[in-house]
Design an enzyme around this catalytic site. Sequence first.
Site, mmCIF file in Angstrom:
data_model
loop_
_atom_site.group_PDB
_atom_site.id
_atom_site.type_symbol
_atom_site.label_atom_id
_atom_site.label_comp_id
_atom_site.label_asym_id
_atom_site.label_seq_id
_atom_site.Cartn_x
_atom_site.Cartn_y
_atom_site.Cartn_z
ATOM 1 N N TYR A 64 -1.138 7.098 -5.569
ATOM 2 C CA TYR A 64 -0.772 5.722 -5.206
ATOM 3 C C TYR A 64 -0.361 4.942 -6.455
ATOM 4 O O TYR A 64 0.696 4.306 -6.497
ATOM 5 C CB TYR A 64 -1.961 5.041 -4.511
ATOM 6 N N LYS A 96 3.377 3.506 -7.315
ATOM 7 C CA LYS A 96 3.637 2.068 -7.469
ATOM 8 C C LYS A 96 4.191 1.768 -8.870
ATOM 9 O O LYS A 96 5.038 0.882 -9.022
ATOM 10 C CB LYS A 96 2.372 1.260 -7.181
ATOM 11 N N ASN A 144 8.988 -2.069 1.945
ATOM 12 C CA ASN A 144 7.546 -2.288 1.911
ATOM 13 C C ASN A 144 6.734 -1.129 2.486
ATOM 14 O O ASN A 144 5.531 -1.052 2.284
ATOM 15 C CB ASN A 144 7.238 -3.583 2.700
HETATM 16 N N1 LIG Z 1 -2.873 -4.288 2.065
HETATM 17 C C1 LIG Z 1 -3.055 -4.472 0.765
HETATM 18 O O1 LIG Z 1 -4.043 -5.065 0.315
HETATM 19 C C2 LIG Z 1 -1.992 -4.010 -0.227
HETATM 20 C C3 LIG Z 1 -2.195 -4.198 -1.590
HETATM 21 C C4 LIG Z 1 -1.189 -3.795 -2.492
HETATM 22 C C5 LIG Z 1 -0.035 -3.206 -2.013
HETATM 23 N N2 LIG Z 1 0.112 -2.999 -0.687
HETATM 24 C C6 LIG Z 1 1.338 -2.356 -0.236
HETATM 25 O O2 LIG Z 1 1.905 -3.095 0.828
HETATM 26 C C7 LIG Z 1 2.613 -2.219 1.686
HETATM 27 C C8 LIG Z 1 2.132 -2.409 3.104
HETATM 28 O O3 LIG Z 1 0.744 -2.174 3.157
HETATM 29 P P1 LIG Z 1 -0.116 -2.549 4.428
HETATM 30 O O4 LIG Z 1 -1.485 -2.852 3.956
HETATM 31 O O5 LIG Z 1 0.593 -3.538 5.254
HETATM 32 O O6 LIG Z 1 -0.171 -1.111 5.147
HETATM 33 P P2 LIG Z 1 -0.156 -0.695 6.683
HETATM 34 O O7 LIG Z 1 -0.751 -1.746 7.545
HETATM 35 O O8 LIG Z 1 -0.741 0.681 6.733
HETATM 36 O O9 LIG Z 1 1.394 -0.617 7.025
HETATM 37 C C9 LIG Z 1 2.198 0.323 6.419
HETATM 38 C C10 LIG Z 1 3.545 0.326 7.099
HETATM 39 O O10 LIG Z 1 4.350 1.297 6.437
HETATM 40 C C11 LIG Z 1 4.905 2.151 7.414
HETATM 41 N N3 LIG Z 1 5.107 3.504 6.907
HETATM 42 C C12 LIG Z 1 4.211 4.324 6.311
HETATM 43 N N4 LIG Z 1 4.769 5.507 6.055
HETATM 44 C C13 LIG Z 1 6.048 5.444 6.517
HETATM 45 C C14 LIG Z 1 7.126 6.346 6.565
HETATM 46 N N5 LIG Z 1 7.013 7.594 6.084
HETATM 47 N N6 LIG Z 1 8.295 5.938 7.092
HETATM 48 C C15 LIG Z 1 8.428 4.684 7.590
HETATM 49 N N7 LIG Z 1 7.443 3.773 7.579
HETATM 50 C C16 LIG Z 1 6.267 4.154 7.060
HETATM 51 C C17 LIG Z 1 3.911 2.152 8.563
HETATM 52 O O11 LIG Z 1 4.598 2.478 9.746
HETATM 53 P P3 LIG Z 1 4.412 3.869 10.557
HETATM 54 O O12 LIG Z 1 3.024 4.350 10.317
HETATM 55 O O13 LIG Z 1 4.689 3.467 11.975
HETATM 56 O O14 LIG Z 1 5.455 4.776 10.012
HETATM 57 C C18 LIG Z 1 3.452 0.710 8.573
HETATM 58 O O15 LIG Z 1 4.328 -0.084 9.326
HETATM 59 C C19 LIG Z 1 2.407 -0.820 1.152
HETATM 60 O O16 LIG Z 1 3.502 -0.455 0.325
HETATM 61 C C20 LIG Z 1 1.147 -0.957 0.323
HETATM 62 O O17 LIG Z 1 1.057 0.008 -0.683
HETATM 63 C C21 LIG Z 1 -0.831 -3.378 0.224
#
Ligand SMILES: NC(=O)c1ccc[n+]([C@@H]2O[C@H](COP(=O)([O-])OP(=O)(O)OC[C@H]3O[C@@H](n4cnc5c(N)ncnc54)[C@H](OP(=O)(O)O)[C@@H]3O)[C@@H](O)[C@H]2O)c1
Length: 200
Positions: A166, A170, A100
């Site tokens: 992005y 995806k 994720n």
């Molecule tokens: N929120 C939404 O509405 C939404 C909608 C569609 C899809 N998504 C997808 O859902 C997923 C999570 O999104 P979120 O909204 O929960 O984002 P978030 O709060 O920014 O969390 C992202 C997580 O990914 C980790 N991460 C990022 N880069 C990394 C790396 N290089 N290595 C290891 N870990 C990494 C971050 O940890 P660190 O920064 O500590 O590394 C953090 O724990 C993503 O794939 C996003 O594209 C989210």
Amino acid sequence: MPYKRYKANSNGRFKDKVVLITGATSGISKTTAYAFAKEGAKVFFCGRRTNLGEANASEIQAFGGEATYMQADVRKESDVRNFINGCVQKYGRIDIAFNNAGIEAPPKAIAELSLEEWNNVIATNATGVFLAMKYEIPVMLRQGGGIIVNTASVGGHQGFSNIAPYGASKAGIMSLTRTAAMELTGKKKYSCQLLFSRCS
Ligand SMILES: NC(=O)c1ccc[n+]([C@@H]2O[C@H](COP(=O)([O-])OP(=O)(O)OC[C@H]3O[C@@H](n4cnc5c(N)ncnc54)[C@H](OP(=O)(O)O)[C@@H]3O)[C@@H](O)[C@H]2O)c1
């Protein structure tokens, strides 16, 4: 925080299941880690921010759940390999993998994007999921089954302005997931699924 009221149920729906999660220092992965631990799973998760990872593991343990944080950057093959090996060394298996971890780039039109901005999103979102599956699949085949859930996005399905890396990453995750499903068809109990999370 609702977590303060959590109490782990060691006989919950995920009793004794080993759940590996990429990027559970914040956001969806963090919430998922807490939810699995609350239902009796042993959670093994990563992320780059050690302070948050360790705090989350402590908070899960405080409500009676089991969780281990290991720092790993999903853009780096050695980190992903060590993370997955670490889980197998500790628990001997991976029942569920939730790939994720993901990022967005600053919103920009294609012609305004730098190659570095493009590469960083592709490396994190698409290559990160590829690397995770590369090391998870042999573990699951050896143990006779497993579930992989990869997080895609509606941005990989349809066009939106200013999210080129992005959306491409995806769409790449969707393709990787379908490819894995085809490659693993008929190989014991195996499930590879896409998660389309939506903005609320
Ligand atoms: N929120 C939404 O509405 C939404 C909608 C569609 C899809 N998504 C997808 O859902 C997923 C999570 O999104 P979120 O909204 O929960 O984002 P978030 O709060 O920014 O969390 C992202 C997580 O990914 C980790 N991460 C990022 N880069 C990394 C790396 N290089 N290595 C290891 N870990 C990494 C971050 O940890 P660190 O920064 O500590 O590394 C953090 O724990 C993503 O794939 C996003 O594209 C989210």
